[in-house]
Write a protein that holds these residues in place. Structure first.
Motif, PDB file in Angstrom:
ATOM      1  N   HIS A  26       0.829  -1.202   0.000  1.00 26.17           N
ATOM      2  CA  HIS A  26       0.000   0.000   0.000  1.00 26.17           C
ATOM      3  C   HIS A  26       0.867   1.258   0.000  1.00 26.17           C
ATOM      4  CE1 HIS A  26      -4.006   1.702   0.409  1.00 26.17           C
ATOM      5  NE2 HIS A  26      -3.419   2.666   1.088  1.00 26.17           N
ATOM      6  N   VAL A  27       1.946   1.221   0.801  1.00 22.91           N
ATOM      7  CA  VAL A  27       2.858   2.367   0.810  1.00 22.91           C
ATOM      8  C   VAL A  27       3.433   2.543  -0.591  1.00 22.91           C
ATOM      9  CG1 VAL A  27       5.044   3.230   1.716  1.00 22.91           C
ATOM     10  CG2 VAL A  27       3.384   2.192   3.262  1.00 22.91           C
ATOM     11  N   GLY A  28       3.757   1.418  -1.244  1.00 20.63           N
ATOM     12  CA  GLY A  28       4.275   1.465  -2.612  1.00 20.63           C
ATOM     13  C   GLY A  28       3.290   2.147  -3.549  1.00 20.63           C
ATOM     14  N   VAL A  29       2.017   1.783  -3.405  1.00 25.54           N
ATOM     15  CA  VAL A  29       0.988   2.382  -4.265  1.00 25.54           C
ATOM     16  C   VAL A  29       0.914   3.887  -4.018  1.00 25.54           C
ATOM     17  CG1 VAL A  29      -1.501   2.519  -4.671  1.00 25.54           C
ATOM     18  CG2 VAL A  29      -0.389   0.287  -4.451  1.00 25.54           C
ATOM     19  N   LEU A  30       0.921   4.274  -2.721  1.00 24.70           N
ATOM     20  CA  LEU A  30       0.843   5.706  -2.387  1.00 24.70           C
ATOM     21  C   LEU A  30       2.022   6.454  -2.994  1.00 24.70           C
ATOM     22  CD1 LEU A  30      -0.259   5.744   1.366  1.00 24.70           C
ATOM     23  CD2 LEU A  30      -1.551   6.520  -0.614  1.00 24.70           C
ATOM     24  N   LEU A  31       3.231   5.851  -2.889  1.00 25.19           N
ATOM     25  CA  LEU A  31       4.424   6.514  -3.425  1.00 25.19           C
ATOM     26  C   LEU A  31       4.328   6.643  -4.946  1.00 25.19           C
ATOM     27  CD1 LEU A  31       7.332   4.953  -1.342  1.00 25.19           C
ATOM     28  CD2 LEU A  31       6.250   7.188  -1.093  1.00 25.19           C
ATOM     29  N   ARG A  32       3.855   5.572  -5.580  1.00 30.45           N
ATOM     30  CA  ARG A  32       3.753   5.618  -7.043  1.00 30.45           C
ATOM     31  C   ARG A  32       2.747   6.670  -7.488  1.00 30.45           C
ATOM     32  NH1 ARG A  32       4.789   0.387  -6.861  1.00 30.45           N
ATOM     33  NH2 ARG A  32       2.629  -0.281  -6.692  1.00 30.45           N
ATOM     34  N   GLU A  33       1.649   6.749  -6.739  1.00 31.14           N
ATOM     35  CA  GLU A  33       0.627   7.732  -7.111  1.00 31.14           C
ATOM     36  C   GLU A  33       1.166   9.158  -7.051  1.00 31.14           C
ATOM     37  OE1 GLU A  33      -2.819   7.328  -4.732  1.00 31.14           O
ATOM     38  OE2 GLU A  33      -3.503   5.555  -5.829  1.00 31.14           O
ATOM     39  N   HIS A  34       2.127   9.379  -6.142  1.00 27.39           N
ATOM     40  CA  HIS A  34       2.634  10.739  -5.957  1.00 27.39           C
ATOM     41  C   HIS A  34       4.082  10.851  -6.422  1.00 27.39           C
ATOM     42  CE1 HIS A  34      -0.745  10.419  -3.130  1.00 27.39           C
ATOM     43  NE2 HIS A  34      -0.966  11.662  -3.467  1.00 27.39           N
ATOM     44  N   ARG A  35       4.473   9.992  -7.371  1.00 25.35           N
ATOM     45  CA  ARG A  35       5.911   9.930  -7.666  1.00 25.35           C
ATOM     46  C   ARG A  35       6.450  11.231  -8.242  1.00 25.35           C
ATOM     47  NH1 ARG A  35       3.791   6.062 -11.134  1.00 25.35           N
ATOM     48  NH2 ARG A  35       3.494   6.848 -13.236  1.00 25.35           N
ATOM     49  N   ARG A  36       5.632  11.952  -9.002  1.00 23.68           N
ATOM     50  CA  ARG A  36       6.163  13.174  -9.598  1.00 23.68           C
ATOM     51  C   ARG A  36       6.477  14.202  -8.520  1.00 23.68           C
ATOM     52  NH1 ARG A  36       3.718  15.538 -14.960  1.00 23.68           N
ATOM     53  NH2 ARG A  36       3.821  13.319 -15.332  1.00 23.68           N
ATOM     54  N   ALA A  37       5.503  14.432  -7.627  1.00 26.94           N
ATOM     55  CA  ALA A  37       5.712  15.399  -6.552  1.00 26.94           C
ATOM     56  C   ALA A  37       6.887  14.963  -5.689  1.00 26.94           C
ATOM     57  CB  ALA A  37       4.455  15.524  -5.706  1.00 26.94           C
ATOM     58  N   LEU A  38       6.992  13.648  -5.465  1.00 25.78           N
ATOM     59  CA  LEU A  38       8.065  13.122  -4.631  1.00 25.78           C
ATOM     60  C   LEU A  38       9.418  13.387  -5.288  1.00 25.78           C
ATOM     61  CD1 LEU A  38       8.271  11.507  -1.989  1.00 25.78           C
ATOM     62  CD2 LEU A  38       8.518   9.464  -3.380  1.00 25.78           C
ATOM     63  N   ALA A  39       9.489  13.215  -6.600  1.00 28.11           N
ATOM     64  CA  ALA A  39      10.749  13.420  -7.313  1.00 28.11           C
ATOM     65  C   ALA A  39      11.179  14.884  -7.203  1.00 28.11           C
ATOM     66  CB  ALA A  39      10.598  13.014  -8.772  1.00 28.11           C
ATOM     67  N   VAL A  40      10.208  15.803  -7.340  1.00 31.00           N
ATOM     68  CA  VAL A  40      10.539  17.229  -7.249  1.00 31.00           C
ATOM     69  C   VAL A  40      11.084  17.551  -5.856  1.00 31.00           C
ATOM     70  CG1 VAL A  40       9.553  19.551  -7.247  1.00 31.00           C
ATOM     71  CG2 VAL A  40       8.844  17.891  -8.984  1.00 31.00           C
ATOM     72  N   VAL A  41      10.377  17.045  -4.825  1.00 32.12           N
ATOM     73  CA  VAL A  41      10.804  17.306  -3.450  1.00 32.12           C
ATOM     74  C   VAL A  41      12.205  16.749  -3.217  1.00 32.12           C
ATOM     75  CG1 VAL A  41      10.351  16.615  -1.077  1.00 32.12           C
ATOM     76  CG2 VAL A  41       8.492  17.461  -2.493  1.00 32.12           C
ATOM     77  N   LEU A  42      12.435  15.517  -3.696  1.00 29.60           N
ATOM     78  CA  LEU A  42      13.743  14.892  -3.521  1.00 29.60           C
ATOM     79  C   LEU A  42      14.837  15.714  -4.195  1.00 29.60           C
ATOM     80  CD1 LEU A  42      13.381  11.032  -3.889  1.00 29.60           C
ATOM     81  CD2 LEU A  42      14.476  12.313  -2.055  1.00 29.60           C
ATOM     82  N   ALA A  43      14.528  16.211  -5.393  1.00 23.26           N
ATOM     83  CA  ALA A  43      15.531  16.981  -6.128  1.00 23.26           C
ATOM     84  C   ALA A  43      15.927  18.225  -5.334  1.00 23.26           C
ATOM     85  CB  ALA A  43      14.984  17.367  -7.490  1.00 23.26           C
TER      86      ALA A  43
END
Ligand code: ADP
Length: 591
Positions: A26-43
């Motif tokens: 489920h955590v994987g699904v949540l991360l995938r759903e928000h992967r774009r925002a997550l990538a920006v934050v990580l960058a």
């Protein structure tokens, strides 16, 4: 006491708990759903972490220049300007990154909460009743809180800390792999104690959560049943149960605290060993000219910089572990199998029939032993019999709240449990004393069973139960916000709203359980008129715990020990001179 002792017995009655793999998926699904925002934050965090590396490097250079006696003022000036620029860049990037993280976690949390509410309201009623409200309550409060903390503050911190640690370690190794060797001390010291802790903490926290659920349950039941507790002199027993629940919670907390206490000292050693190591080892290396002083200094400063993010990560590990168990409890709610699968079949008419119905609350203990009933559309059937005979159980089955174990109850030829819940509610409704007023406008409250009802329909439903007058006199009429925090409705008004909802749902059959019926004996007389208006023109199964109500019914069913013993009109049963006639005579003579 082992953390899992006693939990198997408990687990049978409580809601399910999702497996670790389900939580991870489920955590994987949540991360995938928000992967774009997550990538920006990580960058952005990466930019901040890289900018943060400049400090130790600059200081290392200055130390190097000074110790070798080659420091020119201009060199140092340039370095200081570089340092200032790096600090500014780090601050700016951190601000943007943090803001992004917070927005992202709010979105993830909102999504999770929506999913949870969705699965909670879809829970079959029988499951909630069996599990008790304590468990569900604990999951909606304690567990959601635990997760909210981790998602709101934990996830951003983890992202920052992991990037900082990763980037800093890489930088230290790049500056001098040899001088960076003491970094290995941290994983070496941490490995075994952390593995042991994580292995025991999961079950420990699950146990702790389960004890909270029990504590909540005992407290809620005691408060809800306060009058009964008082009346039956149960104070002492309830007190003991509460004390037991508190004691068990205490044991569970002690156990998990013990685990942490044994783990933390190793963490501390793991923090400081590499700093001391880097200092000594770097000093030794530069003393012997193996590594330049500038590099050794930079490495020591990098190692020291790891202290904060590592500390935050470790502190969070515990919170995350706790939240992961909360997550498995929250996802577990979604794992309750539906108690009915709609086949899409539509009832041919309004004819309700029960055939050979058996039902058990506990396997092997049937409380209904083959009940058959053929309701004539429009009739009023009173169900009478001694307490514990199975009348209320029969009522719940006839209303489709539960399905029979064997046998069937059909409406227009379709089993009740094969109908969509929405369709079922338009066929038959169980009238109970629960009459919730939800926060929202009066119109919203009325529209619950029929979201598409227009203002005219709402008004005529209110008029049917004699409630239109007061409703129109509310400050904003039907658009007045009622419920907690809004306009307070009186008990009688709330009951009328519930009745108006029934009118809107418009089921052709009503099951009226007198023991839990809508009508409060203290309620005003005109409520009875409202109820009578709702009953007209519908088939009514009235579970009559008092005999005089049976007298007015078209037919009477005498239920005893889970069987229908007699069935017929009042006059027929009196003429047959069976159990009903005897009951009637004794009641009349007493009266
Ligand atoms: P009545 O309405 O005639 O008083 P009920 O239908 O409430 O009878 O109860 C029939 C039998 O089922 C009784 O023996 C009662 O103890 C049992 N029973 C009722 N509700 C439950 C429940 N939720 N769990 C287990 N047993 C129950």
């Amino acid at each position: 006491m082992s953390p899992l002792a006693g939990s198997t017995d408990h687990a049978r009655r409580t809601l399910p708990i999702a497996a670790g793999s389900v939580v991870r998926a489920h955590v994987g699904v949540l991360l995938r759903e928000h992967r774009r925002a997550l990538a920006v934050v990580l960058a952005w965090h990466l930019v901040a972490a890289v900018a943060g590396l400049a400090g130790p490097w600059v200081i290392g250079q200055v130390v190097g220049l000074v110790t070798t006696g080659r420091a020119a003022v201009t060199d140092v000036d340039v370095l200081v300007v570089l340092l200032g620029a790096a600090v500014l860049a780090e601050t700016g990037a951190t601000w943007v990154a943090r803001r992004g993280s917070f927005v992202l976690s709010e979105q993830v949390f909102a999504r999770l909460r929506e999913d949870f509410v969705g699965s909670a309201v879809r829970l079959p009623l029988s499951t909630v009743e069996r599990a008790g409200t304590g468990d569900l309550l604990a999951r909606t409060t304690n567990d959601v809180d635990a997760i909210s903390y981790v998602i709101r503050f934990g996830v951003p911190t983890v992202v920052v800390s992991v990037t900082t640690v990763g980037v800093t370690v890489v930088a230290a190794v790049l500056v001098s792999p040899l001088a960076a060797l003491p970094l290995l001390l941290t994983p070496l010291v941490w490995f075994l104690p952390t593995r042991r802790y994580l292995r025991l903490a999961g079950p420990g926290y699950l146990w702790e959560h389960a004890t909270y659920a029990r504590l909540n349950g005992v407290a809620a039941e005691t408060v809800e049943g306060a009058a009964t507790v008082d009346a039956l002199g149960l104070r002492a027993t309830r007190g003991e149960r509460f004390a037991d629940a508190v004691r068990e919670s205490h044991d569970a907390e002690r156990y998990t605290t013990g685990l942490r206490l044994r783990w933390f000292p190793w963490l501390e050693v793991g923090f400081f060993a590499p700093i001391a190591g880097a200092l000594l080892w770097g000093g030794y290396l530069s003393w012997h000219g193996v590594v330049p002083v500038a590099s050794a200094t930079a490495v020591v400063l990098y190692v020291q910089r790891l202290l904060d993010p590592l500390g935050e990560l470790v502190g969070l590990l515990d919170e995350i572990q706790f939240a992961a168990t909360s997550m498995s409890r929250i996802l577990g709610v979604g794992e309750v199998p539906p108690d009915r699968v709609a086949t899409g079949a539509e009832p041919a008419d309004d004819h309700l029939v029960a055939e050979g119905v058996r039902y058990a609350y506990r396997p092997g203990h049937d409380v209904l032993h083959g009940v058959s009933l053929d309701l004539r559309p429009g009739e009023r059937l009173a169900v009478v019999g001694p307490s514990g005979a199975g009348k209320s159980t029969l009522g719940r089955l006839v209303a489709g709240v539960d399905g029979p174990r064997t046998g069937r109850i059909t409406v227009g030829g379709v089993p009740l449990v094969d109908l969509e819940l929405d369709t079922l509610r338009g066929q038959v409704a169980l009238v109970t004393q629960e009459h919730h007023v939800f926060v929202g406008t009066l119109a919203d409250n009325l529209r619950l069973p029929r979201p598409d009802a227009g203002p005219g329909q709402l008004e005529s439903a209110l008029a049917a139960v004699d409630a239109l007058d007061w409703a129109q006199r509310l400050p904003e009429g039907l658009e007045t916000v009622v419920g907690s925090g809004g306009h307070e409705l009186t008990e009688a008004q709330a009951q009328q709203v519930a009745l108006a909802r029934l009118v809107l749902a418009d089921p052709h059959t009503l099951v009226l359980d007198e023991a839990t019926s809508l009508l409060d004996p203290r309620a005003a007389r005109h409520l009875e008129r409202s109820l009578a208006a709702v009953l007209t023109g519908r088939t009514v199964v009235a579970i009559a715990h008092r005999l005089h109500t049976a007298h007015d019914a078209d037919r009477v069913a005498v239920v005893d020990d889970g069987r229908v013993r007699e069935l017929g009109s009042h006059d027929e049963l009196i003429a047959a001179d069976g159990d009903y006639a005897a009951l009637w005579r004794s009641w009349r003579d007493e009266g």
